[in-house]
Motif scaffolding. Sequence first.
Motif, PDB file in Angstrom:
ATOM      1  N   ASN A  91       0.830  -1.213   0.000  1.00  0.00           N
ATOM      2  CA  ASN A  91       0.000   0.000   0.000  1.00  0.00           C
ATOM      3  C   ASN A  91       0.863   1.261   0.000  1.00  0.00           C
ATOM      4  N   GLY A  92       1.980   1.197  -0.698  1.00  0.00           N
ATOM      5  CA  GLY A  92       2.870   2.341  -0.836  1.00  0.00           C
ATOM      6  C   GLY A  92       3.868   2.502   0.288  1.00  0.00           C
ATOM      7  N   GLU A  93       3.748   1.711   1.338  1.00  0.00           N
ATOM      8  CA  GLU A  93       4.637   1.841   2.501  1.00  0.00           C
ATOM      9  C   GLU A  93       5.778   0.834   2.399  1.00  0.00           C
ATOM     10  N   LEU A  94       7.009   1.307   2.542  1.00  0.00           N
ATOM     11  CA  LEU A  94       8.183   0.457   2.451  1.00  0.00           C
ATOM     12  C   LEU A  94       8.168  -0.592   3.559  1.00  0.00           C
ATOM     13  N   GLN A  95       8.429  -1.849   3.173  1.00  0.00           N
ATOM     14  CA  GLN A  95       8.446  -2.951   4.125  1.00  0.00           C
ATOM     15  C   GLN A  95       9.869  -3.495   4.265  1.00  0.00           C
ATOM     16  N   GLN A  96      10.160  -4.067   5.414  1.00  0.00           N
ATOM     17  CA  GLN A  96      11.456  -4.681   5.635  1.00  0.00           C
ATOM     18  C   GLN A  96      11.402  -6.134   5.176  1.00  0.00           C
ATOM     19  N   ILE A  97      12.252  -6.467   4.217  1.00  0.00           N
ATOM     20  CA  ILE A  97      12.320  -7.840   3.726  1.00  0.00           C
ATOM     21  C   ILE A  97      13.096  -8.660   4.746  1.00  0.00           C
ATOM     22  N   LEU A 126      10.707 -13.363  -1.742  1.00  0.00           N
ATOM     23  CA  LEU A 126      10.794 -12.247  -0.803  1.00  0.00           C
ATOM     24  C   LEU A 126       9.720 -12.406   0.262  1.00  0.00           C
ATOM     25  N   GLY A 127      10.125 -12.341   1.516  1.00  0.00           N
ATOM     26  CA  GLY A 127       9.175 -12.455   2.614  1.00  0.00           C
ATOM     27  C   GLY A 127       9.252 -11.260   3.533  1.00  0.00           C
ATOM     28  N   TYR A 128       8.094 -10.840   4.028  1.00  0.00           N
ATOM     29  CA  TYR A 128       8.063  -9.706   4.969  1.00  0.00           C
ATOM     30  C   TYR A 128       6.853  -9.830   5.884  1.00  0.00           C
ATOM     31  N   THR A 129       6.963  -9.229   7.044  1.00  0.00           N
ATOM     32  CA  THR A 129       5.838  -9.119   7.962  1.00  0.00           C
ATOM     33  C   THR A 129       5.272  -7.718   7.836  1.00  0.00           C
TER      34      THR A 129
END
Length: 282
Positions: free
Chosen positions: A55-61, A244-247
């Motif tokens: 949703n446009g917000e950078l996530q930590q992989i 690629l995985g992220y929480t």
Amino acid sequence: MAVAAALTAPLTVALPSASQFTSGVNLVEVYASVTDSRGAAISGLTQADFELRENGELQQISNFAAGEFPLSVAVAIDRSFSMTGTRLSLGRSAAHAFLAELRPQDEAMILAVGSQVDVVAPLSTNRAAQRDAIDRLDAFGTTGLYDAIIRAIDEVQPAKGRRALVLLSDGNDRYSQATVAETLDRARRADVMIFPVALGSSRPPLFAELATLTGGRSYHARDGAALADTLRSIARELRQQYLLGYTPTRTPVAGSNEWRSITVTVKRPDGQVRARDGYLVK
């Protein structure tokens, strides 16, 4: 910086059943293919080469893997009367070329598409049985293409690992009960990468939409040599991908039926990313 395709394609989070895009309750996993301007797979990328936004917000992989992953693939071959003669022969040869590129541990199934969809070789690693099933295909019936796509998705969806559908057809639908909209919706809600290959004089718009929604790629093969090469390239692409995985920073709420978009980018000017671009929180 290359960006993954931007059409919606839901992905399910927090389900107990296995998914090629999810693992665990809050971990979202996405397979991505990265190719150069010539369409060749780019290998050797690291976690630092990717950025992922929800949703446009950078996530930590937090999880990253590169290389070859377990594969379960359905090969659906149009055998309708419109494929009589050269087209069906080319389709059979191309399917053989695809199977030859798979690793021994990769599972495949063969589906015959006509007035009905028949699983002529169930999911297995038995290449001999799969090749025999392809060789036995003859022209029969009309093409319920939309129904066939939905059936093929449903057949391969329960399989383990990455799931893919390779569809060989002239793209002419006749007498399907399902509509185009229903076909696209089923593709959005599945965890199956779709690679439609048009064998006729034109490529239906549906083929490009299915590929974009699911992280696959569509093709238009005009001659036999190109068709076999196309199927080999699909197999090679499926072998070389990134996981690629992220929480999510904003925890999904089970039962919310919320759509969340995903954008994957790679820090290479010549890199093109193909990946699903969202998921549906159920």
